[in-house]
Design an enzyme around this catalytic site. Structure first.
Site, short mmCIF file in Angstrom:
data_model
loop_
_atom_site.label_atom_id
_atom_site.label_comp_id
_atom_site.label_asym_id
_atom_site.label_seq_id
_atom_site.Cartn_x
_atom_site.Cartn_y
_atom_site.Cartn_z
N HIS A 183 14.11 19.04 7.77
CA HIS A 183 14.62 20.17 6.98
C HIS A 183 16.07 20.47 7.32
CE1 HIS A 183 10.72 20.77 5.57
NE2 HIS A 183 10.22 21.25 6.68
N CYS A 488 18.43 1.48 -3.88
CA CYS A 488 18.18 2.90 -4.14
C CYS A 488 17.65 3.61 -2.90
CB CYS A 488 17.23 3.08 -5.32
SG CYS A 488 15.59 2.41 -5.03
#
Ligand code: PEP
Ligand code: MG
Length: 563
Positions: A183, A488
């Site tokens: 986070h 990607c």
């Protein structure tokens, strides 16, 4: 005093630091003096209050943090935690001891699940700490208001810790815990704050250097307490270069970003939610290189209907009119289990039925999704390509391409993220219209190292020679068979590595929105020759650090860009 951690968000800072307290009551196993009912009441009240507080925080936030906080509320108020704790209270323990033991059980379950779920372990720890403070009647140590810009140091930061963060007052964040996808990293990147995570001894060292200045070079992952004037000047220069980079305007042709000598490279964005689309357009994306459709349905109990899917894909691709969007079919399983695909309990879900493999048992889901994608594409001005995750064999790739064609999807390709596919890349690129390398999974599978594991983070460094050589092999196969090869995975979001990937033969990049403009800056500041030389140099490296150093020698503008 210098410490090293992992770069989670690039940037630099020098200034005062604040160490977030870790003062949480630590209960012991002594028997309670209170009755079962009294302890039960204390616990339930504390859980209720924490749940309400987290809910209020969620209401004050938007976007990814809002979603994460809502998920945290669900964990905090999950009756299973209270029930588990009630068992300990019933055997005579205190409410505080009971919540510690009950959350331990939950953390163990999450750890065993691995991946994204393992990341929730720290959320549970934070819920526990908040409940412990409530029971003890003490205030949970929050991040205070800062009068002057400050570097924040913490053991770890939970989503709730950062919900009221005055981001403009935060020069940088350094945490002892966390990984590149924690986070702290997500929040720092979304606000453009320099951040270093997994900086093991930072809390203890900060205690010993209270009141001193701190220099942070988040790009290198280095912090220095009490820096000398030379280092302070160096960091100040770096900050100026970063400012100049952020204001540098780069030209952009309809096909992509050009190197100094006019070699054009498309730079796409990775997206997974509606909110990402406007940010991707604003960041200058040439389209979407990875639309992670599974992220739309993680919370669903039942499979999305055809109509629901048509509606959401149509909305997601709309802002990219005239451009290309690569939609990836569901990458369910492993760290992204989905309730509507009934996975048997697997001993190793990461090596189990995930990605394209789920179509062996749930072919109808893949077919419905392809039909929805085809319909959304038909009603749009967008060039829609479709791609399957976790392909291992050429036969799987061929089957997928064939199935996509049945729905009228003309451009179909696969992700290469399983080591076997490196060695079968020749056959795979013969049957596909394009391939895209998923460096996150390819790195973890190549090194047999969980991509979410902080202690194993070095194996998952995208500069690892084995990964660079694999990318080169795949790019060569693509070139031989006239099949475009994109990247990607997160490797493409590293602004120093992105030019190297092109030098290795990759034909397009797809990166996260927050770093897209840095990647574009890095590509457009160099010539095609420099990219090639950087790729060749990195290919010869024996270690990740070696690869970085050798490539940087060729990419002369990185320093000037503060990258
Ligand atoms: C990858 O593995 O690199 C990738 C892009 O897929 P995901 O991160 O969604 O697994
Ligand atoms: Mg993957």
């Amino acid at each position: 005093m210098e410490l090293k951690g992992l770069s989670a968000s690039s940037g630099a800072a020098v200034g005062p630091f604040f160490l977030l307290s870790t003062n949480i009551p630590t209960p012991n196993s002594q028997m309670s003096q209170l009755s079962f009912e009294q302890e039960g009441h204390l616990l339930n009240l504390a859980i209720k209050r924490v749940g309400q507080d987290l809910e209020a925080r969620a209401a004050r936030t938007v976007g990814e943090l809002h979603d994460i906080l809502l998920a945290t509320v669900e964990i905090a108020t999950d009756p299973a935690i209270a029930e588990e704790a009630a068992g300990f209270i019933a055997s005579g323990h205190t409410a505080s001891y009971a919540i510690v033991k009950a959350t331990e059980v939950f953390q163990e379950l999450l750890r065993a699940s691995g991946g994204y779920l393992a990341e929730r372990v720290s959320d549970v720890a934070n819920i526990r700490d908040r409940v412990l403070c409530e029971i003890a009647g003490i205030t949970y140590p929050e991040i205070p208001h800062f009068d002057e810009p400050t570097i924040l140091i913490a053991q770890d930061l939970s989503p709730a810790d950062t919900s009221d963060l005055e981001t403009e007052k935060i020069l940088a964040i350094v945490t002892a815990g966390g990984g590149p996808t924690s986070h702290t990293a997500i929040i720092a990147r979304s606000h453009g704050i320099a951040a270093i995570v997994a900086c093991a001894d930072v809390v203890e060292t900060a205690k010993a250097h209270m009141g001193q200045k701190l220099a942070v070079d988040a790009t290198a992952g280095l912090i220095t307490f009490n820096p000398d004037s030379g280092l302070v000047a160096e960091i100040a220069q770096k900050i100026e270069r970063i400012k100049a980079r952020k204001s540098r305007v780069i030209t952009h042709s309809p096909d992509g970003y050009a190197t100094t000598d006019g070699f054009v490279i498309p730079i796409f964005a990775n997206i997974g939610r509606l909110e990402d689309t406007s940010a991707a357009v604003a960041a200058g994306a040439d389209g979407v290189g990875l639309l992670r459709t599974e992220l739309l349905y993680l919370e669903r109990k039942d499979a999305p209907t055809l109509q629901e899917q048509i509606a959401i894909y149509s909305e997601l691709i709309k802002p990219f009119g005239g451009r290309k969007v690569i939609i990836r079919t569901l990458d369910a399983g492993a760290d992204k289990p989905m309730a509507f695909i009934n996975f048997d309990k697997e001993p190793n879900p990461v090596l189990g039925i995930r990605g394209y493999r789920t179509s062996t048992t749930h072919e109808h889901l893949l077919r419905t999704q392809l039909e929805a994608i085809a319909q959304a594409a038909k009603n749009s001005r967008v060039e829609v390509w479709v791609m399957a995750p976790m392909i291992t064999l050429p036969s799987e790739a061929a089957d997928f391409v064939k199935m996509a064609r049945e729905y009228g999807l003309q451009k179909a390709g696969v992700m290469i993220e399983v080591p076997a596919a490196i060695f079968l890349a020749d056959e795979i690129t013969k049957v596909c219209d394009f391939v895209s390398i998923g460096t996150n999974d390819l790195g973890q599978y190549l090194h047999a190292a969980d991509r979410e594991s902080a202690p194993l983070a070095a194996f998952n460094d995208p500069w690892q020679p084995a990964l660079l050589r694999a990318i080169h092999l795949i790019a060569q196969a693509g070139k031989n068979n006239n099949c475009p090869v994109g990247v990607c995975g997160e490797a493409a979001s590293d602004a120093a590595l992105a030019p190297v990937l092109i030098g290795l033969g990759v034909t397009s990049l797809s990166c996260n929105v927050a770093t897209l403009s840095d990647v574009a800056q890095s590509i457009t500041a160099h010539s095609a020759d420099q990219l090639l030389l950087a790729g060749t140099a990195a290919l010869a490296a024996k270690t990740a650090q070696d690869a970085k150093n050798l490539a940087r020698e060729q990419l002369s503008e990185l320093r000037n860009l503060g990258l």
